[in-house]
Design a protein around this motif. Structure first.
Motif, mmCIF file in Angstrom:
data_model
loop_
_atom_site.group_PDB
_atom_site.id
_atom_site.type_symbol
_atom_site.label_atom_id
_atom_site.label_comp_id
_atom_site.label_asym_id
_atom_site.label_seq_id
_atom_site.Cartn_x
_atom_site.Cartn_y
_atom_site.Cartn_z
ATOM 1 N N ALA A 194 0.728 -1.585 -0.095
ATOM 2 C CA ALA A 194 -0.122 -0.026 0.545
ATOM 3 C C ALA A 194 0.871 1.374 -0.268
ATOM 4 O O ALA A 194 1.800 1.386 0.323
ATOM 5 C CB ALA A 194 -0.840 0.259 1.129
ATOM 6 N N PHE A 195 0.124 2.312 -0.703
ATOM 7 C CA PHE A 195 1.089 3.402 -1.152
ATOM 8 C C PHE A 195 0.805 4.336 -1.418
ATOM 9 O O PHE A 195 -0.565 4.106 -0.895
ATOM 10 C CB PHE A 195 1.746 3.788 -2.671
ATOM 11 C CG PHE A 195 3.095 2.697 -2.656
ATOM 12 C CD1 PHE A 195 4.646 3.226 -2.652
ATOM 13 C CD2 PHE A 195 3.178 1.528 -2.816
ATOM 14 C CE1 PHE A 195 5.901 3.039 -2.655
ATOM 15 C CE2 PHE A 195 4.243 0.803 -2.846
ATOM 16 C CZ PHE A 195 5.330 1.601 -3.588
ATOM 17 N N HIS A 196 0.432 5.563 -0.597
ATOM 18 C CA HIS A 196 0.678 7.417 -0.594
ATOM 19 C C HIS A 196 1.300 8.396 -1.187
ATOM 20 O O HIS A 196 2.363 7.578 -1.118
ATOM 21 C CB HIS A 196 -0.244 7.569 1.031
ATOM 22 C CG HIS A 196 -1.332 8.341 1.100
ATOM 23 N ND1 HIS A 196 -1.014 9.727 0.635
ATOM 24 C CD2 HIS A 196 -2.928 7.804 1.002
ATOM 25 C CE1 HIS A 196 -2.620 10.442 1.218
ATOM 26 N NE2 HIS A 196 -3.283 9.447 0.797
ATOM 27 N N GLN A 197 0.411 9.078 -1.207
ATOM 28 C CA GLN A 197 1.828 10.117 -1.527
ATOM 29 C C GLN A 197 2.133 11.050 -0.669
ATOM 30 O O GLN A 197 3.186 11.667 -1.703
ATOM 31 C CB GLN A 197 0.134 11.084 -2.752
ATOM 32 C CG GLN A 197 0.046 10.496 -4.235
ATOM 33 C CD GLN A 197 -1.283 10.489 -3.746
ATOM 34 O OE1 GLN A 197 -1.735 9.650 -2.792
ATOM 35 N NE2 GLN A 197 -2.422 9.996 -4.745
ATOM 36 N N THR A 198 1.719 11.498 0.351
ATOM 37 C CA THR A 198 2.342 12.070 1.767
ATOM 38 C C THR A 198 2.696 11.592 2.717
ATOM 39 O O THR A 198 1.792 10.263 3.249
ATOM 40 C CB THR A 198 0.717 12.901 1.885
ATOM 41 O OG1 THR A 198 0.134 12.759 1.935
ATOM 42 C CG2 THR A 198 0.532 14.078 0.434
ATOM 43 N N LEU A 199 4.263 11.798 3.233
ATOM 44 C CA LEU A 199 4.603 11.012 4.253
ATOM 45 C C LEU A 199 3.584 11.374 5.850
ATOM 46 O O LEU A 199 3.728 10.621 6.242
ATOM 47 C CB LEU A 199 5.737 11.337 4.502
ATOM 48 C CG LEU A 199 6.896 11.532 3.716
ATOM 49 C CD1 LEU A 199 8.025 11.882 3.919
ATOM 50 C CD2 LEU A 199 6.921 9.841 3.818
ATOM 51 N N GLU A 200 2.952 12.805 5.443
ATOM 52 C CA GLU A 200 1.458 13.018 6.845
ATOM 53 C C GLU A 200 1.132 11.887 7.290
ATOM 54 O O GLU A 200 0.644 10.895 7.986
ATOM 55 C CB GLU A 200 1.382 14.396 7.226
ATOM 56 C CG GLU A 200 2.405 15.797 6.587
ATOM 57 C CD GLU A 200 2.768 15.874 5.380
ATOM 58 O OE1 GLU A 200 3.235 16.773 5.474
ATOM 59 O OE2 GLU A 200 2.710 15.106 4.629
ATOM 60 N N THR A 201 0.754 11.778 6.174
ATOM 61 C CA THR A 201 -0.601 10.347 5.567
ATOM 62 C C THR A 201 0.032 8.565 6.125
ATOM 63 O O THR A 201 -0.263 8.468 7.304
ATOM 64 C CB THR A 201 -0.857 10.051 4.528
ATOM 65 O OG1 THR A 201 -1.748 11.420 4.126
ATOM 66 C CG2 THR A 201 -2.100 9.177 4.127
ATOM 67 N N VAL A 202 1.004 9.040 5.647
ATOM 68 C CA VAL A 202 1.655 7.543 5.932
ATOM 69 C C VAL A 202 2.058 7.061 7.797
ATOM 70 O O VAL A 202 2.133 6.020 7.933
ATOM 71 C CB VAL A 202 3.107 7.081 4.793
ATOM 72 C CG1 VAL A 202 3.958 6.116 5.293
ATOM 73 C CG2 VAL A 202 2.795 7.052 3.331
ATOM 74 N N ASP A 203 2.211 8.258 8.071
ATOM 75 C CA ASP A 203 3.129 8.770 9.624
ATOM 76 C C ASP A 203 1.667 7.919 9.675
ATOM 77 O O ASP A 203 1.829 7.403 11.195
ATOM 78 C CB ASP A 203 3.655 10.257 9.277
ATOM 79 C CG ASP A 203 5.306 10.048 8.824
ATOM 80 O OD1 ASP A 203 5.641 8.817 9.262
ATOM 81 O OD2 ASP A 203 5.798 11.474 9.149
ATOM 82 N N ALA A 228 2.128 5.595 -6.209
ATOM 83 C CA ALA A 228 1.975 7.179 -5.342
ATOM 84 C C ALA A 228 3.241 6.637 -4.889
ATOM 85 O O ALA A 228 4.298 5.541 -5.512
ATOM 86 C CB ALA A 228 1.129 6.464 -4.012
ATOM 87 N N LEU A 229 4.295 7.873 -4.431
ATOM 88 C CA LEU A 229 5.231 7.142 -3.923
ATOM 89 C C LEU A 229 5.940 7.115 -2.864
ATOM 90 O O LEU A 229 7.041 6.734 -2.417
ATOM 91 C CB LEU A 229 5.781 9.646 -3.770
ATOM 92 C CG LEU A 229 7.071 9.617 -3.685
ATOM 93 C CD1 LEU A 229 8.440 9.230 -5.500
ATOM 94 C CD2 LEU A 229 7.360 11.403 -3.594
ATOM 95 N N HIS A 230 5.119 6.598 -1.819
ATOM 96 C CA HIS A 230 5.547 6.654 -0.533
ATOM 97 C C HIS A 230 4.944 5.531 -0.245
ATOM 98 O O HIS A 230 4.021 4.955 0.074
ATOM 99 C CB HIS A 230 5.091 7.897 0.778
ATOM 100 C CG HIS A 230 6.035 9.188 0.325
ATOM 101 N ND1 HIS A 230 7.159 8.902 0.646
ATOM 102 C CD2 HIS A 230 4.936 10.233 -0.574
ATOM 103 C CE1 HIS A 230 7.792 10.743 0.475
ATOM 104 N NE2 HIS A 230 6.491 11.310 -0.284
#
Length: 274
Positions: A194-203, A228-230
């Motif tokens: 699973a990926f997401h675009q923003t590090l804030e969301t990942v954290d 997505a990037l992260h």
């Protein structure tokens, strides 16, 4: 008789708000529109379109990129919750109903900021009593005052584009809690991660994940085609990955061979009519 001078600024503001609503609706309906086309459509200058888009971008609704106004997500930027909430409605309803079967009365559940999870919210009254923990303002608004549901909100820095609170405060708050179930979604799935675009969301989502005993991922078939990037979490780490009936069989078979518990949601009447 002309209007008093005190009324004219308000009139200009009202026209601007109406125009910005119309621009937002047009871009969300088409996904992406060239700025020159918006100027022609609304009979305004390109400079005025840029000013309107700057304000809409600041509110997290749209964005500008190389002469194009867009509501769609990319590998680097997630689309707004307003845009996402209008996509894959039948699939999201099916995923929410399947997830509901994995929730039991008396549990404490964490819900993320995804528009997929939002479809679960109106169904939760059938599983009360429940404790619902979330960082998402739209979910808080939906559930406040609901009989049988204890609502715990998690704060932090507010992000308009997802109507949610993020940042260190949110991460620390989730780290201090222990829930029975997490229900979350993701922006993209690549290499069964699973990926997401923003590090804030990942954290924040990782903090949610660590705080729950049972973790459920909701992913409609379009997530397998997006990037997505992260990197966030491998699908094999979840206790259940709920997909819709239109997910390619190759994805389902591959995940199951890797030991992932894949649940295929039944089609809803909305999907059957489509």
């Amino acid at each position: 008789m002309s209007a008093p001078a005190t009324e004219r600024p308000q009139s200009r503001q009202s026209r601007q708000q109406a125009r910005q609503r119309a621009i937002t609706e047009a871009v969300m309906a088409e996904g992406a529109v060239r700025i020159e086309q918006l100027a022609d459509r609304f009979h305004i200058s390109v400079m005025t379109v840029h000013r309107d888009l700057d304000e809409l971008e600041g509110r997290g609704l749209l964005r500008k990129d190389r002469g194009v106004a867009t509501a769609m997500s990319t590998a680097l930027v997630e689309s707004s919750d307003v845009y996402r909430s209008s996509r894959q409605l039948g699939e999201k309803e099916a995923l929410a109903r399947a997830a509901l079967e994995l929730i039991e009365p008396g549990q404490a559940i964490i819900l993320d900021d995804s528009t997929t999870t939002l479809h679960l919210v109106p169904l939760l009254h059938t599983k009360t009593p429940l404790t619902v923990i979330t960082n998402t303002l739209t979910i808080m608004d939906e559930l406040k005052g609901t009989r049988g549901i204890t609502l715990i909100s998690v704060g932090g820095q507010f992000y308009n584009w997802c109507s949610a609170f993020m940042g260190r405060m949110a991460v620390e708050a989730f780290a201090s809690l222990r829930a029975d179930v997490l229900v979350m979604s993701t922006s993209a799935i690549t290499d069964d991660i699973a990926f997401h675009q923003t590090l804030e969301t990942v954290d924040v989502k990782r903090a949610m994940f660590e705080s729950a005993s049972t973790r459920i991922l909701l992913a409609d078939h379009t997530k397998f085609d997006k990037r997505a990037l992260h990197a966030m979490l491998p699908l094999s780490d979840f206790d259940a990955v709920v997909v819709d009936a239109d997910t390619e069989r190759s994805h389902i078979d591959r995940l199951r061979k890797r030991g992932v518990n894949v649940v295929i949601a039944k089609k809803t009447p909305r999907e059957a009519r489509a």
